[in-house]
Design an enzyme around this catalytic site. Structure first.
Site, PDB file in Angstrom:
ATOM      1  N   ASN A 136       0.848  -1.189   0.000  1.00 29.34           N
ATOM      2  CA  ASN A 136       0.000   0.000   0.000  1.00 29.34           C
ATOM      3  C   ASN A 136       0.885   1.241   0.000  1.00 29.34           C
ATOM      4  O   ASN A 136       1.762   1.382   0.855  1.00 29.34           O
ATOM      5  CB  ASN A 136      -0.893  -0.060   1.243  1.00 29.34           C
ATOM      6  CG  ASN A 136      -1.939   1.020   1.287  1.00 29.34           C
ATOM      7  OD1 ASN A 136      -1.629   2.196   1.270  1.00 29.34           O
ATOM      8  ND2 ASN A 136      -3.194   0.614   1.411  1.00 29.34           N
ATOM      9  N   SER A 172      -6.916   8.106   3.298  1.00 23.08           N
ATOM     10  CA  SER A 172      -6.667   8.322   4.721  1.00 23.08           C
ATOM     11  C   SER A 172      -7.105   9.734   5.092  1.00 23.08           C
ATOM     12  O   SER A 172      -6.773  10.694   4.394  1.00 23.08           O
ATOM     13  CB  SER A 172      -5.184   8.146   5.047  1.00 23.08           C
ATOM     14  OG  SER A 172      -4.921   8.602   6.364  1.00 23.08           O
TER      15      SER A 172
END
Length: 338
Positions: A136, A172
């Protein structure tokens, strides 16, 4: 059983110290015990990859790839490490990780703390793990949002030879302005550049590594449709739904609910699963969905598949249930139609 004994000790520590202790224990197990293998189930083919079972580890637990071999002993069908950035960064000040045990939730504002992509690459090369490994990638906090694509491309270049698939994290809530990349024009530009790089790297390495995009649960229906259109247009290989939520609707009055950051665990299950279902409709089966968000038991794991996902990821559920959750979810999803 062992986790039932260890959990009171871990929960007596602050959340991040417990996280660090767990990673250290997994690292030790990975270095000293025989190699682990996935919990047995019929393999499922997604993104051109044969996954030994449908249950994987979500990014965030092992940001730097320090405990891959230890995590492999828990029975996952795939492991995702990161989020990693081009340069090391400390993340946000501590405390930045909070448990909400009354609702089986977690709030984090970690801020992509990691040791940088070069350290992760070295750790992956040192690991014995030969299974499905997702990596990621994100951007450094001090990289202007208009230059974010440069950070993703820098990480992609370095992790491409080592990854089974690469996840692009634009969702995020703890990196300033990051979620702007989910906007229509921003996403179109980013995905176009990433797809070009993927094609170049596939030619260079003689190997095609799929790209996935990780999105937020805090999206309107029109935004989900726009994202689905962009994923199809740029031939991205899969989408992960979802990251943490900034909503506090499900945790009103709960201790630590006022803390800034992304909320995960049981409170995000409904919103996250709704995004999976909306994506499944919008995509019409053209690319697979990997579901993450609030998987705390076998019922919630199956619900993700029923909503339209092909694979399921765990993280917060491990903190509250321990490794037994992996085995339970693998068995509960093994008979799901392919």
């Amino acid at each position: 059983m062992l986790y039932d004994i260890a959990r009171p000790f871990l929960f007596s520590l602050d959340a991040e110290t417990a996280h660090e202790f767990t990673l250290a224990a997994l690292n030790l197990a990975g270095r000293t015990l025989p190699a682990g293998k996935p919990e047995a189930a019929d393999a499922v083919r997604v993104m051109g990859i044969d996954f030994p079972n449908r249950i994987g580890l979500a990014a965030g637990l092992d940001k730097n790839g320090e405990a891959i071999d230890g995590l492999a002993r828990l029975g996952f069908g795939f492991i995702e490490i990161g989020t990693i950035t081009p340069r090391p960064q400390p993340g946000n000040p501590r405390p930045r990780l909070f448990r909400l045990p009354e609702v089986r939730g977690i709030i984090n504002r970690m801020g992509f703390n990691n040791h940088g992509v070069d350290t992760l690459v070295a750790n992956v090369k040192a690991a014995r793990f030969k299974g499905v490994l997702g990596i990621n990638i994100g951007k450094n906090f001090d990289t202007p949002i208009e230059n974010a694509a440069d950070d993703y491309l820098a990480c992609l270049d370095k992790v491409y030879p080592l990854a089974s698939y690469v996840t692009v994290n634009i969702s995020s809530p703890n990196t300033k302005n990051l979620r702007q990349l989910q906007g229509e024009s921003e996403l179109d530009d980013l995905l176009g550049r990433l797809k070009s790089a993927q094609q170049r790297l596939a030619d260079q390495h003689g190997r095609y590594v799929p790209l996935t995009l990780k999105i937020a649960p805090d999206l309107e229906a029109a935004q989900i449709t726009n994202i689905a259109d962009a994923l199809r247009r740029h031939r991205i290989d899969a989408v992960i739904a979802t990251n943490t939520t900034i909503s506090r609707d499900k945790v009103q009055g709960v201790r630590f609910a006022e803390q800034q950051g992304g909320l995960s665990g049981a409170p995000v299950f409904e919103a996250s699963t709704a995004v999976v279902a909306q994506l499944a409709t919008a995509l019409g089966g053209e690319l697979p969905i990997i579901a993450a968000g609030g998987v705390m038991d076998t019922r919630s794991a199956r619900a993700k598949l029923e909503a339209g996902a092909s694979l399921v990821q765990l993280y917060s559920g491990l903190i509250y249930r321990g490794p037994c959750l992996v085995r339970e979810c693998v068995r509960a999803t093994a008979d799901f139609p392919r």
